[in-house]
Design an enzyme around this catalytic site. Structure first.
Site, short mmCIF file in Angstrom:
data_model
loop_
_atom_site.label_atom_id
_atom_site.label_comp_id
_atom_site.label_asym_id
_atom_site.label_seq_id
_atom_site.Cartn_x
_atom_site.Cartn_y
_atom_site.Cartn_z
N LYS A 57 0.78 -1.19 0.07
CA LYS A 57 0.27 0.13 0.00
C LYS A 57 0.87 1.51 0.06
CE LYS A 57 -0.53 0.43 5.06
NZ LYS A 57 -2.09 0.90 6.23
N GLY B 186 -12.52 9.45 -14.56
CA GLY B 186 -13.07 8.76 -14.02
C GLY B 186 -14.99 8.80 -13.44
N ALA B 187 -16.07 7.56 -13.39
CA ALA B 187 -16.70 8.01 -12.85
C ALA B 187 -15.90 7.97 -10.91
CB ALA B 187 -17.84 7.01 -12.51
N SER C 88 -9.92 4.69 -13.63
CA SER C 88 -8.33 4.00 -13.12
C SER C 88 -7.97 5.04 -12.59
CB SER C 88 -7.14 4.10 -14.32
OG SER C 88 -6.91 5.35 -15.96
N THR D 170 -10.61 0.26 -8.98
CA THR D 170 -10.30 0.41 -9.44
C THR D 170 -8.75 0.18 -10.31
OG1 THR D 170 -9.69 2.13 -11.50
CG2 THR D 170 -8.99 2.73 -9.26
N TYR D 171 -8.29 0.26 -10.91
CA TYR D 171 -7.43 -0.42 -12.08
C TYR D 171 -6.12 0.59 -11.77
CZ TYR D 171 -8.47 1.19 -16.35
OH TYR D 171 -9.24 1.58 -17.76
#
Length: 384
Positions: free
Chosen positions: A9, A73-74, A25, A57-58
């Site tokens: 992380k 994005g969203a 992303s 997400t990625y």
């Protein structure tokens, strides 16, 4: 049984951008990706410390050194520029491996510059060289593939099994492993500290290793890859060779003039390895090969402070000759150790290896697992 475990992380990263109209992303500075052990397009979970939002997400790679953390994005509606995030990635591992898995935590400052890395309680202090956050080992494994044309190639029988077992040992001990291998090589088990680099032929091996060793400080290099000694550069149907020889006989050349003329004529008639596919209509095909550079000879030039472990394999050789070849490899390439082995002593379940330094054999093992432990024990002594 497989368990989903925390792999790594990035803690308290600051959102620098939020792009609602971009395809979803999270864009992360590639330096931070390397520090954490993230790869592009890997799934991550994100927790926003400011508002408690959690989403998945990625990853896509952002420019190095920029500190970019951009939600696209969203998910951009769930954060605000300046928010602090925890970016987490997970991995599925076998239950036995899970007990030894050591998640990696990257700490960053207000500008997303790395300030420390924790691995099982070990932390690096601020200001430490960013290219050397942990004990690092670079392992090469498998056999290179040299193209004849874009369909055919020449390779060797190396599977990469021993290299993968060695990588597993270093991963188990908490090292960061860069594993350089060909596509068909056996791979080590997935781990938080594993980075895999895929190569093809000797040319790509040289390119990747030079870049890796000049950009990153590695404590240890284990060069277990079976690197092709020769690489095809042109091929000629047998009847074409007969035609070339007939022309040279007519010219009545001798000695060096004959050799030079033959090579020039051959090159004018032969198909290079970049052709899509050499015709299969000929009854015979003659392929010319050139000697490739000795990769191991450059490793200490690119990374002079690394502990270098080379490998030497002979076939059905007397023991004294095998050890002499290993010693010569040490002297000629500044290796600290060489693992000497004979092809006849290798089976699916057994593998005899002799670890040699400048003074002779320092240890012997008879399985891949014990060879890996033997190599780890010796190099760990030199780097602790």
């Amino acid at each position: 049984m497989n368990l989903e475990m925390l792999k790594c992380k990035i803690h308290r990263a600051t959102v620098t951008q939020a792009e609602l109209q971009y395809v979803g992303s999270i864009t992360i500075d590639e330096d931070l990706m390397d520090d954490a052990g993230l790869v592009e397009y890997e799934k991550v979970q994100i927790a926003d410390i400011e508002n408690g939002e959690r989403f998945e997400t990625y990853v896509i790679a952002g420019s190095r050194g920029t500190g970019v953390i951009c939600i696209n994005g969203a998910a951009a509606r769930k954060v605000a520029v300046g928010d602090k995030l925890i970016i987490m990635a997970y991995a599925y591992v076998e239950a036995e491996e899970a007990r030894a898995m050591k998640p990696r935590v990257v700490l960053v400052d207000e500008k997303n510059r790395r300030t420390g890395i924790f691995v099982q309680g070990d932390c690096l202090t601020p200001g430490q060289n960013s290219s050397d956050p942990l004990r690092r080992v670079l392992i090469t494994s498998g056999g290179t593939v040299e193209p004849i044309d874009r369909v055919r190639s020449v390779t060797n029988h190396s599977t990469g099994r021993l290299g993968a077992v060695i990588a597993d040992k270093f991963l188990l001990e908490g090292w960061f492993v860069t594993y350089v291998c060909t596509a068909g090589s056996v791979k080590p088990r997935a781990g938080a500290n594993l980075k895999t680099v895929t190569v093809t032929n000797v040319e790509s091996v040289v390119h990747e290793l030079k870049n890796l060793l000049q950009e990153t400080n590695y404590n240890v290099i284990v060069h277990a890859m079976a690197v092709s000694d020769y690489s095809p550069y042109a091929s000629l149907p047998g009847d074409g060779l007969a035609l070339a020889c007939a022309r040279l006989v007519e010219d009545r050349l001798t000695g060096k003039d004959l050799c030079a003329a033959f090579e020039n004529l051959f090159n004018s008639l032969a198909a290079g390895r970049d052709v899509p596919k050499i015709s299969s209509n000929a009854e015979s095909l003659i392929t010319f090969m050139r000697k490739t550079p000795k990769v191991i000879a450059s490793l200490k030039l690119w990374s002079p402070d690394s502990v270098l472990v080379g490998f030497k394999m002979l076939v059905d050789a007397p023991h004294e000759r095998l050890l002499k070849a290993a010693h010569d490899l040490i002297v000629n390439n500044k290796c600290d150790f060489v693992l000497a082995n004979d092809l006849n002593s290798i089976t699916d379940t057994a593998h005899t290896g002799y670890l040699v330094d400048q003074n002779g054999v320092v240890a012997t093992a008879h399985t891949r697992k014990t060879i890996a432990g033997m190599i780890y024990e010796r190099v760990n002594e030199l780097t602790s």
